[in-house]
Design an enzyme around this catalytic site. Structure first.
Site, short mmCIF file in Angstrom:
data_model
loop_
_atom_site.label_atom_id
_atom_site.label_comp_id
_atom_site.label_asym_id
_atom_site.label_seq_id
_atom_site.Cartn_x
_atom_site.Cartn_y
_atom_site.Cartn_z
N PRO A 169 19.74 3.19 -0.37
CA PRO A 169 18.73 4.20 -0.05
C PRO A 169 17.82 4.57 -1.23
CG PRO A 169 20.93 5.18 -0.16
CD PRO A 169 21.12 3.71 -0.30
N TYR A 228 22.75 -4.34 4.69
CA TYR A 228 23.28 -4.69 6.01
C TYR A 228 22.79 -6.07 6.48
CZ TYR A 228 19.03 -2.32 7.95
OH TYR A 228 17.76 -1.92 8.27
N LYS A 268 16.72 -9.22 8.67
CA LYS A 268 17.01 -9.26 7.22
C LYS A 268 18.06 -10.35 6.93
CE LYS A 268 14.56 -5.65 5.60
NZ LYS A 268 13.43 -5.78 4.68
N LEU A 296 7.95 1.47 -1.58
CA LEU A 296 8.51 0.66 -2.65
C LEU A 296 7.54 -0.43 -3.09
CD1 LEU A 296 12.19 0.35 -1.34
CD2 LEU A 296 11.19 2.07 -2.86
N GLY A 325 0.79 -1.23 0.00
CA GLY A 325 0.00 0.00 0.00
C GLY A 325 0.82 1.27 0.00
C1 HXC Z 1 12.47 2.88 20.65
C2 HXC Z 1 10.41 2.19 19.85
C3 HXC Z 1 10.46 3.14 18.81
C4 HXC Z 1 11.61 3.99 18.74
C5 HXC Z 1 8.61 2.03 18.62
N1 HXC Z 1 9.24 1.54 19.69
N2 HXC Z 1 9.32 3.02 18.07
N3 HXC Z 1 11.40 2.04 20.74
N4 HXC Z 1 12.59 3.83 19.68
N5 HXC Z 1 11.74 4.91 17.80
C6 HXC Z 1 8.77 0.48 20.58
C7 HXC Z 1 7.43 0.81 21.23
O1 HXC Z 1 7.60 1.65 22.36
C8 HXC Z 1 6.95 -0.58 21.61
O2 HXC Z 1 7.64 -1.02 22.75
C9 HXC Z 1 7.45 -1.46 20.45
O3 HXC Z 1 8.54 -0.73 19.84
C10 HXC Z 1 6.40 -1.71 19.39
O4 HXC Z 1 5.88 -0.45 18.97
P1 HXC Z 1 4.36 -0.26 18.52
O5 HXC Z 1 4.20 1.11 18.02
O6 HXC Z 1 3.46 -0.73 19.63
O7 HXC Z 1 4.31 -1.40 17.39
P2 HXC Z 1 3.53 -1.49 16.05
O8 HXC Z 1 2.27 -0.67 16.08
O9 HXC Z 1 3.45 -2.93 15.74
O10 HXC Z 1 4.50 -0.75 14.98
C11 HXC Z 1 5.66 -1.36 14.51
C12 HXC Z 1 6.77 -0.33 14.29
C13 HXC Z 1 6.29 0.89 13.46
C14 HXC Z 1 7.92 -1.07 13.58
C15 HXC Z 1 7.26 0.19 15.63
O11 HXC Z 1 7.35 1.78 13.22
C16 HXC Z 1 5.68 0.46 12.13
O12 HXC Z 1 4.49 0.21 12.04
N6 HXC Z 1 6.52 0.34 11.06
C17 HXC Z 1 6.05 -0.14 9.73
C18 HXC Z 1 6.67 0.58 8.59
C19 HXC Z 1 8.16 0.74 8.65
O13 HXC Z 1 8.80 0.61 9.69
N7 HXC Z 1 8.73 1.10 7.51
C20 HXC Z 1 10.15 1.36 7.37
C21 HXC Z 1 10.86 0.22 6.75
S1 HXC Z 1 12.38 0.85 6.26
P3 HXC Z 1 6.90 -1.83 23.94
O14 HXC Z 1 7.96 -2.07 24.95
O15 HXC Z 1 5.79 -0.93 24.42
O16 HXC Z 1 6.38 -3.09 23.31
C22 HXC Z 1 13.51 -0.34 6.15
C23 HXC Z 1 14.75 0.14 5.41
C24 HXC Z 1 15.96 -0.68 5.62
O17 HXC Z 1 13.33 -1.43 6.57
C25 HXC Z 1 17.21 -0.18 4.95
C26 HXC Z 1 17.41 1.27 4.69
C27 HXC Z 1 18.61 1.60 3.88
P1 NAP Z 2 7.20 1.45 3.90
O1 NAP Z 2 6.44 2.27 2.93
O2 NAP Z 2 7.08 1.80 5.35
O3 NAP Z 2 6.81 -0.05 3.67
C1 NAP Z 2 6.65 -1.01 4.69
C2 NAP Z 2 5.30 -1.66 4.50
O4 NAP Z 2 5.18 -2.78 5.37
C3 NAP Z 2 4.13 -0.72 4.77
O5 NAP Z 2 3.27 -0.70 3.67
C4 NAP Z 2 3.44 -1.34 5.98
O6 NAP Z 2 2.03 -1.19 5.89
C5 NAP Z 2 3.85 -2.80 5.85
N1 NAP Z 2 3.83 -3.50 7.14
C6 NAP Z 2 4.48 -3.14 8.27
N2 NAP Z 2 4.20 -3.99 9.26
C7 NAP Z 2 3.36 -4.93 8.72
C8 NAP Z 2 2.73 -6.09 9.25
N3 NAP Z 2 2.90 -6.46 10.51
N4 NAP Z 2 1.94 -6.80 8.41
C9 NAP Z 2 1.76 -6.44 7.13
N5 NAP Z 2 2.34 -5.36 6.58
C10 NAP Z 2 3.13 -4.61 7.39
O7 NAP Z 2 8.78 1.48 3.59
P2 NAP Z 2 9.60 1.14 2.26
O8 NAP Z 2 10.79 2.00 2.29
O9 NAP Z 2 8.73 1.14 1.08
O10 NAP Z 2 10.10 -0.36 2.56
C11 NAP Z 2 9.74 -1.45 1.73
C12 NAP Z 2 10.77 -2.54 1.83
O11 NAP Z 2 12.02 -2.09 1.31
C13 NAP Z 2 11.08 -3.03 3.24
O12 NAP Z 2 11.30 -4.42 3.23
C14 NAP Z 2 12.35 -2.32 3.58
O13 NAP Z 2 13.10 -2.98 4.57
C15 NAP Z 2 13.03 -2.38 2.24
N6 NAP Z 2 14.11 -1.42 2.06
C16 NAP Z 2 13.83 -0.10 1.91
C17 NAP Z 2 14.87 0.78 1.68
C18 NAP Z 2 14.63 2.24 1.47
O14 NAP Z 2 15.61 2.99 1.33
N7 NAP Z 2 13.40 2.71 1.41
C19 NAP Z 2 16.19 0.31 1.63
C20 NAP Z 2 16.44 -1.05 1.79
C21 NAP Z 2 15.38 -1.90 1.99
P3 NAP Z 2 1.06 -1.00 7.17
O15 NAP Z 2 1.72 -0.03 8.07
O16 NAP Z 2 -0.22 -0.53 6.55
O17 NAP Z 2 0.91 -2.37 7.78
#
Ligand code: HXC
Ligand code: NAP
Length: 292
Positions: free
Chosen positions: A198, A155, A170, A27, A24
């Protein structure tokens, strides 16, 4: 021709049914759009149904393709099974799984609670495992030569400070990629991965470069090609790796990062900072030592 343009022939994914986790936003959305343009039917899943439905509507209008939105938290096996069944009910089969959903944020590891660490491992590693196992069982039982594509990051093999749960997860997904590439090849199932550097997205940048960190740490400077990735070039690679054109690629992880991770790795890469005019002087100094 440039890297911002679509690469494959227009029917490259015709009749393929593809499930994109995290489809949704970011990427996942970009890859979904290109899959639709290439003739695929796509199921997008994440926790937020409203976001998925908005994306589906937008992409259907833009591409004329067919998208099914299914709410599914990949951490929960029962929800993954239900999502799989909904996809099959709608499109009759599934050919391809794109494990793209992820969770991540920067933090010194000692600040994390045990459940914060778990929340990342559960989304990335357990979520990818749930989807792969569920779909693999279905493909093997129904003699369907499925394809899995996992989105990892560089990484996964170098490790990285301040994103330790993500690095651990990962790395696990990469190990699963290579293991199943061998074990499930006999069923015609291919398993590959992409390791992006990135690529700006809201989801990643809000959590990895909050506040003014974006200005403080210009990601372009970390990349030898001095730019970040374009979503279309990642979509081009993903479409190729899930298409039948890559039928002999299995167990591979393709890095698409402009050389970023190697810049951090090479012992003397810091010499990039030496100005051109200084090299004559340095050469003379080195040669003078030889004659001493
Ligand atoms: C410390 C944190 C925190 C932070 C959350 N927590 N954010 N702790 N610093 N910044 C803690 C909370 O306090 C909680 O702890 C636990 O983590 C879970 O958080 P929730 O918000 O309750 O969880 P949830 O609603 O399931 O959300 C999951 C999430 C959130 C990962 C924390 O950020 C999310 O929904 N992310 C989805 C999208 C995403 O992250 N996209 C980016 C991918 S980028 P407690 O102790 O209360 O349980 C990527 C790129 C890689 O992967 C490479 C780049 C080059
Ligand atoms: P993003 O938009 O935040 O994508 C992450 C997606 O995962 C969101 O759509 C989120 O949707 C979904 N998600 C998170 N928790 C989930 C759960 N429990 N169940 C189902 N869906 C869940 O970030 P992005 O940058 O596009 O990342 C996409 C992928 O690329 C990831 O695997 C990331 O590690 C990888 N990646 C990204 C970069 C970069 O530079 N952007 C670099 C290296 C690798 P909901 O919140 O609606 O659930």
């Amino acid at each position: 021709m440039t890297y911002t343009q679509p690469m494959l022939r227009e029917d490259a994914l015709i009749d393929k049914v593809i499930v994109v986790t995290g489809g949704g936003s970011g990427l996942g959305k970009a890859m979904t759009k290109y899959f639709l343009q290439l003739g695929a039917k796509v199921v997008i899943t994440s926790r937020n149904l409203e976001k998925l439905q908005n994306t589906a509507k937008e992409l259907e209008t833009e591409t004329g393709g067919k998208v099914l939105s299914v709410a599914c938290d990949v951490r929960n096996w029962d929800e993954v099974e239900a999502m799989k069944n909904a996809a099959i009910a709608e499109f009759g089969k599934i050919d391809i799984l794109l494990n793209n959903a992820a969770g991540n944020f920067i933090s010194p590891t000692e600040r994390l609670t045990h459940s914060a660490f778990d929340s990342i491992i559960d989304i990335v590693l357990k979520g990818s495992k749930n989807c792969t196992l569920s779909f693999g069982k279905y493909w093997i039982e129904n003699k369907i030569p499925g394809t899995v594509l996992n989105i990892v990051t560089t990484y996964a093999w170098t490790g990285s400070a301040f994103v330790v749960p993500s690095a651990c997860a990962k790395a696990g997904v990469l190990a699963m990629t290579r293991s199943l590439a061998v074990e499930w090849a006999k069923y015609g199932i291919r398993t590959n991965a992409i390791a992006p550097g990135p690529f700006p997205t809201k989801g990643a940048w809000d959590r990895l470069l909050p506040g003014n960190l974006q200005e403080k740490f210009d990601m372009r400077k970390k990349v030898p090609l001095r730019r970040v990735g374009e979503h279309q070039e990642l979509a081009n690679l993903a479409a190729y790796l899930v298409s039948d054109f890559s039928a002999y690629i299995n167990g591979e992880v393709v890095t698409i990062d402009g050389g970023e991770w190697l810049q951090g790795a090479g012992e003397f890469n810091m010499l990039e900072a030496i100005p051109q005019e200084m090299w004559d002087q340095l050469e003379a100094m080195i040669k003078a030592k030889k004659s001493e």
